[in-house]
Design an enzyme around this catalytic site. Structure first.
Site, short mmCIF file in Angstrom:
data_model
loop_
_atom_site.label_atom_id
_atom_site.label_comp_id
_atom_site.label_asym_id
_atom_site.label_seq_id
_atom_site.Cartn_x
_atom_site.Cartn_y
_atom_site.Cartn_z
N THR A 25 -3.15 -6.85 -0.64
CA THR A 25 -1.94 -6.54 -1.76
C THR A 25 -1.18 -7.92 -1.60
OG1 THR A 25 -0.56 -5.53 -0.14
CG2 THR A 25 -1.74 -4.23 -1.60
N ASN A 33 2.30 -9.05 -1.44
CA ASN A 33 3.82 -8.44 -0.99
C ASN A 33 4.72 -9.28 -1.70
OD1 ASN A 33 5.84 -7.67 0.35
ND2 ASN A 33 4.90 -7.77 2.39
N GLU A 63 4.40 -4.09 -3.35
CA GLU A 63 3.18 -4.63 -3.12
C GLU A 63 2.25 -4.36 -4.09
OE1 GLU A 63 1.62 -4.27 1.19
OE2 GLU A 63 3.39 -2.98 1.24
#
Length: 318
Positions: free
Chosen positions: A212, A214, A260
């Site tokens: 992901t 962030n 995220e």
């Protein structure tokens, strides 16, 4: 489109203009009516359309600590205003000194001396000047003295969002905070967006097979309620379907709230250090702690499938 910060950046040879003034946070559909009318009048008169707004939000100066969550940063508002045909945006630094400017002084120093207003377009409840003492009636009254006219536009649009309440930035913030991003999108006329720079996190998503981005969000950003959402991640000019997680990551006893975004079916993305945008289309589920990592992975797999389906049949234009 020209962008000015402070009166001193306005060109000295600036001509007559049609002006509208307000925070315009979110540039929602009600705001669009006013700004659109200002642009329309400017085109009719052959002059420029100017939006005057403020930074920081006036409430933060008048009542420190009361800064509302922002639906859009100033650069995003300027982009949206440019799309509506605005020729210039003037951001006035809102200081304690500026807050004491009387309505008459505001009219003279901003509208008359600098912007040479020909028409001022506002909503019916527009207030300005020290202690918000200036009204649309007062603005109109001084128009005869300073050679400008005032046009009042009804900005109250309603729909299903908020149970039929009039569209407003306040209602939009509430819906975002509740996770009703579909309702917020109805008011905004587009998905709610969160922006920021991609930073390194715990990298658990990468370890689980779902890396992901962030996103370190901008100060005072209006962030949706904790949960999983379908939407898009835009990075380096590319818009990608995404599964978005908002919250503290209770599976690993996290405490810091994060945003995220997993770019669905994308491999090998390196987004660290990039400024990205995350657009929220639909709420998928709430945040929860699962009995095992296996159960978590099964849920993530289901989340990604649903987000893929939700974003696949939607007009993804920015």
């Amino acid at each position: 489109m020209q962008r000015w910060r402070g009166l001193e950046e306005i060109p000295q040879d600036w001509g007559r203009s049609v002006v509208t003034i307000g925070s315009y946070d979110g540039v929602h559909r009600g705001h669009q009516l006013i700004i659109g009318r200002a642009v329309e009048r400017a085109r009719e008169l052959g002059v420029s359309a100017v939006v005057v707004t403020f930074d920081p939000h006036p409430s933060e100066v008048v009542r420190p600590g009361s800064h509302p969550p922002l639906l859009a940063p100033h650069h995003r508002r300027a982009e949206l205003m440019a799309e509506l045909g605005v020729d210039a945006v003037l951001v006035l630094p809102f200081t304690a000194e500026f807050s004491k400017l009387s309505p008459a002084d505001f009219i003279v120093k901003v509208l008359v001396d600098k912007l040479h207003a020909r028409v001022v377009v506002e909503g019916p409840n527009f207030r300005f000047g020290h202690r918000a003492a200036g009204t649309v009636d007062y603005l109109t009254e001084l128009g005869g003295t300073y050679d400008y006219e005032v046009e009042v536009v009804d900005l109250y649009v309603t729909g299903e969002a908020g149970g039929g309440q009039p569209f407003s930035s306040t209602l939009t913030r509430r819906l975002v905070a509740e996770g009703d991003v579909a309702g917020a999108a109805e008011i905004l006329g587009r998905p709610h967006r969160v922006e920021g720079v991609v930073v390194r996190g715990a990298q658990r998503g990468r370890e689980l097979g779902y890396p992901t981005a962030n996103v370190e969000t901008l100060p005072h950003t209006a962030i949706p309620a904790d949960g999983v959402y379908a939407g898009w991640l835009t990075a380096d000019g590319e818009r990608m379907p995404a599964a978005i997680s908002v919250g503290t990551n209770p599976q690993f006893d996290g405490t810091e709230r994060t945003v995220e975004a997993y770019a669905i079916d994308r491999v090998g993305l390196d987004l660290y250090g990039l400024h990205v945008a995350v657009d929220f289309l639909a709420y998928v589920r709430g945040q929860r702690k699962f009995a095992s990592i296996e159960a978590l992975l099964e849920a993530i797999g289901d989340d990604v499938k649903r987000c893929r389906d939700l974003t696949g049949g939607y007009d993804a234009a920015p």
